[in-house]
Design a protein around this motif. Structure first.
Motif, mmCIF file in Angstrom:
data_model
loop_
_atom_site.group_PDB
_atom_site.id
_atom_site.type_symbol
_atom_site.label_atom_id
_atom_site.label_comp_id
_atom_site.label_asym_id
_atom_site.label_seq_id
_atom_site.Cartn_x
_atom_site.Cartn_y
_atom_site.Cartn_z
ATOM 1 N N CYS A 1 46.518 44.745 33.713
ATOM 2 C CA CYS A 1 45.291 45.016 34.458
ATOM 3 C C CYS A 1 45.161 43.980 35.569
ATOM 4 O O CYS A 1 45.376 42.783 35.346
ATOM 5 N N GLY A 2 44.865 44.451 36.770
ATOM 6 C CA GLY A 2 44.678 43.555 37.905
ATOM 7 C C GLY A 2 43.383 43.877 38.619
ATOM 8 O O GLY A 2 43.045 45.049 38.793
ATOM 9 N N THR A 3 42.636 42.842 38.996
ATOM 10 C CA THR A 3 41.393 43.073 39.731
ATOM 11 C C THR A 3 41.439 42.364 41.071
ATOM 12 O O THR A 3 42.016 41.273 41.193
ATOM 13 N N VAL A 4 40.844 42.990 42.065
ATOM 14 C CA VAL A 4 40.790 42.461 43.429
ATOM 15 C C VAL A 4 39.329 42.420 43.851
ATOM 16 O O VAL A 4 38.605 43.411 43.698
ATOM 17 N N MET A 5 38.887 41.280 44.376
ATOM 18 C CA MET A 5 37.482 41.069 44.722
ATOM 19 C C MET A 5 37.242 41.224 46.226
ATOM 20 O O MET A 5 37.949 40.629 47.039
ATOM 21 N N ALA A 6 36.238 42.030 46.577
ATOM 22 C CA ALA A 6 35.802 42.151 47.964
ATOM 23 C C ALA A 6 34.675 41.149 48.211
ATOM 24 O O ALA A 6 33.709 41.106 47.440
ATOM 25 N N VAL A 7 34.807 40.358 49.267
ATOM 26 C CA VAL A 7 33.814 39.322 49.547
ATOM 27 C C VAL A 7 33.242 39.491 50.957
ATOM 28 O O VAL A 7 33.831 40.151 51.816
ATOM 29 N N SER A 8 32.096 38.866 51.162
ATOM 30 C CA SER A 8 31.425 38.924 52.456
ATOM 31 C C SER A 8 32.124 38.041 53.476
ATOM 32 O O SER A 8 32.720 37.012 53.127
ATOM 33 N N GLY A 9 32.043 38.434 54.733
ATOM 34 C CA GLY A 9 32.598 37.629 55.808
ATOM 35 C C GLY A 9 31.984 36.237 55.805
ATOM 36 O O GLY A 9 30.779 36.083 55.645
ATOM 37 N N THR B 1 34.098 56.995 46.084
ATOM 38 C CA THR B 1 35.449 57.561 46.192
ATOM 39 C C THR B 1 36.436 56.885 45.245
ATOM 40 O O THR B 1 37.576 57.327 45.122
ATOM 41 N N VAL B 2 36.018 55.776 44.604
ATOM 42 C CA VAL B 2 36.879 55.100 43.633
ATOM 43 C C VAL B 2 36.818 55.922 42.350
ATOM 44 O O VAL B 2 35.889 55.806 41.553
ATOM 45 N N CYS C 1 34.377 44.212 42.738
ATOM 46 C CA CYS C 1 35.817 44.171 42.528
ATOM 47 C C CYS C 1 36.272 45.506 41.960
ATOM 48 O O CYS C 1 35.472 46.281 41.421
ATOM 49 N N ILE C 2 37.548 45.766 42.090
ATOM 50 C CA ILE C 2 38.155 46.959 41.517
ATOM 51 C C ILE C 2 39.290 46.514 40.602
ATOM 52 O O ILE C 2 40.208 45.807 41.019
ATOM 53 N N SER C 3 39.185 46.905 39.336
ATOM 54 C CA SER C 3 40.198 46.604 38.330
ATOM 55 C C SER C 3 40.989 47.871 38.043
ATOM 56 O O SER C 3 40.414 48.961 37.979
ATOM 57 N N SER C 4 42.286 47.716 37.858
ATOM 58 C CA SER C 4 43.143 48.880 37.593
ATOM 59 C C SER C 4 44.181 48.570 36.535
ATOM 60 O O SER C 4 44.663 47.444 36.428
ATOM 61 N N VAL D 1 47.874 45.861 40.523
ATOM 62 C CA VAL D 1 47.222 45.288 41.707
ATOM 63 C C VAL D 1 47.320 46.242 42.899
ATOM 64 O O VAL D 1 46.355 46.407 43.656
ATOM 65 N N LYS D 2 48.483 46.870 43.067
ATOM 66 C CA LYS D 2 48.637 47.823 44.181
ATOM 67 C C LYS D 2 47.633 48.969 44.072
ATOM 68 O O LYS D 2 47.095 49.443 45.077
ATOM 69 N N LYS D 3 47.383 49.408 42.855
ATOM 70 C CA LYS D 3 46.416 50.483 42.666
ATOM 71 C C LYS D 3 45.005 50.016 43.052
ATOM 72 O O LYS D 3 44.264 50.738 43.722
ATOM 73 N N SER D 4 44.649 48.797 42.655
ATOM 74 C CA SER D 4 43.340 48.252 43.026
ATOM 75 C C SER D 4 43.204 48.115 44.532
ATOM 76 O O SER D 4 42.158 48.431 45.118
ATOM 77 N N ILE D 5 44.259 47.654 45.189
ATOM 78 C CA ILE D 5 44.241 47.501 46.647
ATOM 79 C C ILE D 5 44.099 48.866 47.316
ATOM 80 O O ILE D 5 43.352 49.027 48.288
ATOM 81 N N GLY D 6 44.811 49.866 46.787
ATOM 82 C CA GLY D 6 44.706 51.208 47.344
ATOM 83 C C GLY D 6 43.298 51.761 47.245
ATOM 84 O O GLY D 6 42.777 52.350 48.203
ATOM 85 N N GLU D 7 42.651 51.556 46.090
ATOM 86 C CA GLU D 7 41.273 52.021 45.917
ATOM 87 C C GLU D 7 40.316 51.217 46.779
ATOM 88 O O GLU D 7 39.335 51.748 47.311
ATOM 89 N N MET D 8 40.597 49.917 46.936
ATOM 90 C CA MET D 8 39.749 49.071 47.777
ATOM 91 C C MET D 8 39.744 49.562 49.218
ATOM 92 O O MET D 8 38.728 49.454 49.925
#
Length: 426
Positions: free
Chosen positions: A334-342, A359-360, A388-391, A400-407
């Motif tokens: 399982c890999g998660t990717v976090m979206a953060v504010s500028g 759409t996720v 974040c999106i975990s996959s 991780v690639k799947k999480s990035i794709g959904e992100m």
């Protein structure tokens, strides 16, 4: 059971997501929660450090169990308060006592606990303003690099790795004399630098028995390749490839067992999670720090891999029946990717409209909100770490690639995320 979960981050959304899947959960309240938790239960706006308000909510909503997510109320003694004021004696509170939470709330306390219980950790010394000059002399004799830690909670910013003596002396002065970290820095722990690779290990404990959860590795630096300033966490992966059976056996024998034995022998009331921040040096585990709750974003990869009913595990802990259960772990990565504010982890702007969340939709992907809220029927940013999106995947790379794709399906003004989470394992 009617459950109250305290907190508002991705950790709490992941815990809420898991809790409501239990057939034993009849109602869930999240205080204060976020835009994600509102779809799983009832968000309640209150200050987590207002213990009277928390207890009043427990009484009003006939709460059976309180799960404390973040560290600050634990360190301030919310568990002791709730138990002392519970007139029925039936309220289950998941979290350590104030004394137990000192393992996270005071670096010096934690180091002394480890020393007493012969738990492997880096050599250290502690100083205050009263023996500041001794601290300077200690630095002059120490090997470089050297680590300086504010003793108390400093919002994850109280650890400084100094490469030169000049940097170490300047940072030491800023912490003790210039009060850079306020109360948290009134005592400073100077620690030998350990060169290795880090990971996080988690257990649920009742202070006597324990259950090991999936391990994880998080990524704190804002930039790809682990560059730039530290953050609260830009992503995480689980399992950790180098944490093989032999290494985890060492962790259990040298770290987990003596820690739980120490809690029991020292009569420290502790029912909840222990987070072991570890570093692997050669083949040996060393403890960098304890946390008295689950990590974030590690929870967002650990909880999806836990196949057990979490609520049943917490009840087992509260009834001293952990020895009767076993952890069931999903073998997938399982890999998660976090979206953060500028601008994060510096100055940020809130209130940016988030699009594409709906759409996720991949069955093996999970969207966990962190710094979000709802306004005018839209979900907007409300913090530095936003969601974040975990996959799941066959391995870390595919997860991780799947999480990035959904992100890539989501967006808000200034949105940023790392595309190399788990890079050393791909």
């Amino acid at each position: 059971m009617r459950v109250l979960l305290l907190g508002s981050g991705g950790r709490e959304h992941a815990l809420a997501w898991k809790i409501v899947r239990s057939p034993d959960c009849s109602a869930l309240f999240v205080a204060p929660g976020n835009a994600g938790t509102s779809s799983l239960g009832t968000n309640v706006s209150l200050d987590l450090n207002d213990f009277d308000a928390v207890y009043d909510l427990c009484v009003k909503e006939s709460v059976d169990m309180v799960i404390v997510g973040p560290e600050e109320p634990l360190v301030k003694g919310i568990v002791d308060f709730l138990r002392a004021n519970d007139l029925t004696g039936k309220l289950v509170v998941i979290g350590p006592s104030k004394e137990g939470a000192r393992l996270e709330g005071s670096k010096a306390y934690a180091k002394a606990f480890m020393k007493r219980n012969m738990i492997p950790t880096a050599a250290y010394a502690e100083f205050t303003a009263d023996n500041y000059a001794d601290g300077v002399q200690y630095l002059k004799k120490a090997a470089l690099p050297i680590v300086l830690k504010a003793d108390g909670l400093a919002a994850g910013k109280g650890v400084i790795i100094c490469e030169t003596l000049e940097q170490a002396k300047a940072s030491f002065r800023e912490m003790l004399i210039d009060s850079r970290f306020g109360e948290a820095g009134k005592k400073v722990v100077i620690e030998r630098f350990l060169d290795g690779i880090e990971l996080s290990v988690f257990v649920i404990t009742d202070g006597r028995e324990y259950l090991v959860l999936p391990e994880a590795k998080d990524y704190k630096r804002i930039g790809e390749g682990d560059t730039g300033p530290n953050t609260g966490g830009m992503g995480a992966v689980s399992p950790v490839p180098f944490a093989d059976k032999a290494f985890m056996t060492l962790v259990e024998e040298q770290v987990i067992k003596p820690t739980i034995r120490g809690l029991e022998q020292e009569k420290i009331d502790y029912t909840g999670f222990v987070f072991f921040g570890l570093i692997k040096v050669g083949d040996q585990p060393f403890v960098i720090e304890y946390n008295c709750r689950m990590g974030d974003p590690e929870t967002e990869v650990v909880i999806p891999r836990l196949k057990n009913d979490l609520l049943k595990l917490l009840v087992a802990a509260s009834e001293h029946k952990l020895a009767e259960v076993e952890a069931e772990i999903d073998p997938r990565s399982c890999g998660t990717v976090m979206a953060v504010s500028g601008g994060y982890p510096g100055e940020i702007e809130k209130g940016k409209v988030i699009t594409g969340l709906e759409t996720v939709s991949d069955a093996d992907c999970f969207l966990f909100h962190s710094g979000t809220c709802e306004k005018d029927q839209k979900i907007i940013t409300n913090g530095g770490r936003v969601f974040c999106i975990s996959s799941f995947g066959a391995d870390i790379s595919s997860a991780v690639k799947k999480s990035i794709g959904e992100m890539g399906k989501t967006d808000f003004d200034g949105m940023y995320f790392r595309k190399d989470i788990g890079y050393e394992f791909q």
